[in-house]
Write a protein that holds these residues in place. Sequence first.
Motif, PDB file in Angstrom:
ATOM      1  N   LEU A  49     115.665  39.897 110.820  1.00  0.00           N
ATOM      2  CA  LEU A  49     115.082  40.232 109.525  1.00  0.00           C
ATOM      3  C   LEU A  49     115.448  39.220 108.448  1.00  0.00           C
ATOM      4  O   LEU A  49     115.761  39.575 107.312  1.00  0.00           O
ATOM      5  N   ASN A  54     111.313  39.737 108.100  1.00  0.00           N
ATOM      6  CA  ASN A  54     111.041  40.756 107.084  1.00  0.00           C
ATOM      7  C   ASN A  54     109.555  40.787 106.745  1.00  0.00           C
ATOM      8  O   ASN A  54     108.927  41.865 106.712  1.00  0.00           O
ATOM      9  N   GLY A  69     112.864  47.731 111.944  1.00  0.00           N
ATOM     10  CA  GLY A  69     113.461  46.412 111.796  1.00  0.00           C
ATOM     11  C   GLY A  69     114.851  46.388 112.400  1.00  0.00           C
ATOM     12  O   GLY A  69     115.644  47.309 112.180  1.00  0.00           O
ATOM     13  N   ARG A  76     120.707  42.381 105.476  1.00  0.00           N
ATOM     14  CA  ARG A  76     119.290  42.164 105.794  1.00  0.00           C
ATOM     15  C   ARG A  76     118.567  43.491 106.023  1.00  0.00           C
ATOM     16  O   ARG A  76     117.408  43.648 105.646  1.00  0.00           O
ATOM     17  N   ALA A  80     115.374  44.857 103.915  1.00  0.00           N
ATOM     18  CA  ALA A  80     114.167  45.338 104.583  1.00  0.00           C
ATOM     19  C   ALA A  80     113.760  46.707 104.047  1.00  0.00           C
ATOM     20  O   ALA A  80     112.573  46.974 103.813  1.00  0.00           O
ATOM     21  N   THR A  88     115.374  51.227 110.236  1.00  0.00           N
ATOM     22  CA  THR A  88     116.097  50.006 110.597  1.00  0.00           C
ATOM     23  C   THR A  88     117.177  50.333 111.618  1.00  0.00           C
ATOM     24  O   THR A  88     117.572  51.485 111.780  1.00  0.00           O
TER      25      THR A  88
END
Length: 242
Positions: A49, A54, A69, A76, A80, A88
């Motif tokens: 990411l 991203n 993600g 990161r 995101a 995530t």
Amino acid sequence: HAKGEVVMVEVPDGLDPARAVFARMASVAITALQVSDAELGDKAAVIGLGSVGNLASQLFKLSGCDVIGIDLMNRRLEVARECGIGTTLNPSERNPIEAIREWTDGKGCEVVVEASGNPQAALLATELASRKGEVILLGSPRRQLQANVTDLLRRIHLWEYGCVTLKGAHEWRQPIREDTEGFYKHSIERNTRFLLRLIDEGRLKVSPLLTHRLSPERCAEAYRGLLEHPDEYIGVVFDWSL
């Protein structure tokens, strides 16, 4: 810029140039979407990411996919989420294969994008994909990897291992100029024009990616930060007015 050619696209009136320049990285990211067979409602995982990963995550979400993600850096993952990627995963905190199976009700993802450039992550991507899923190689491999290639070939060839398809998504596979005759659909020029509009309309979120705005004289600091502190230096813009 490639092969001596330059693409020039008009920036929408009022768009902050520091946001507009992210169209360059988005032009890399959009190739993953354009080579994939992703459809509305598909599950898509993006590994890595940084700015490209991203932006790829956002573009797959804009196309109607459910996106997760994946990155080892919590900063990161946080960025995101600020960009609208609500799901995530940090694979150092949870087994990614188990997490993806749970997220997809045991099926795996129809699309897995490898955006880190780590060959080991590309192998992992084939294990996260669903049966007849696809793995999109967006990040250029940068390291040597010793592995049993037979395991990879099984995942590609054998039905019980998934029959996974691997696709390359290097940006320069696309023509540079827009085709006015209609022989081909995509081009870097067309993509850049479209992406600038998405940024201007706020549909492609880039402000959270802008972590540093530096004068060109500080270029060594910028590149060193990107190399040595990728959790802090995600998007660096050189501001020639500083």
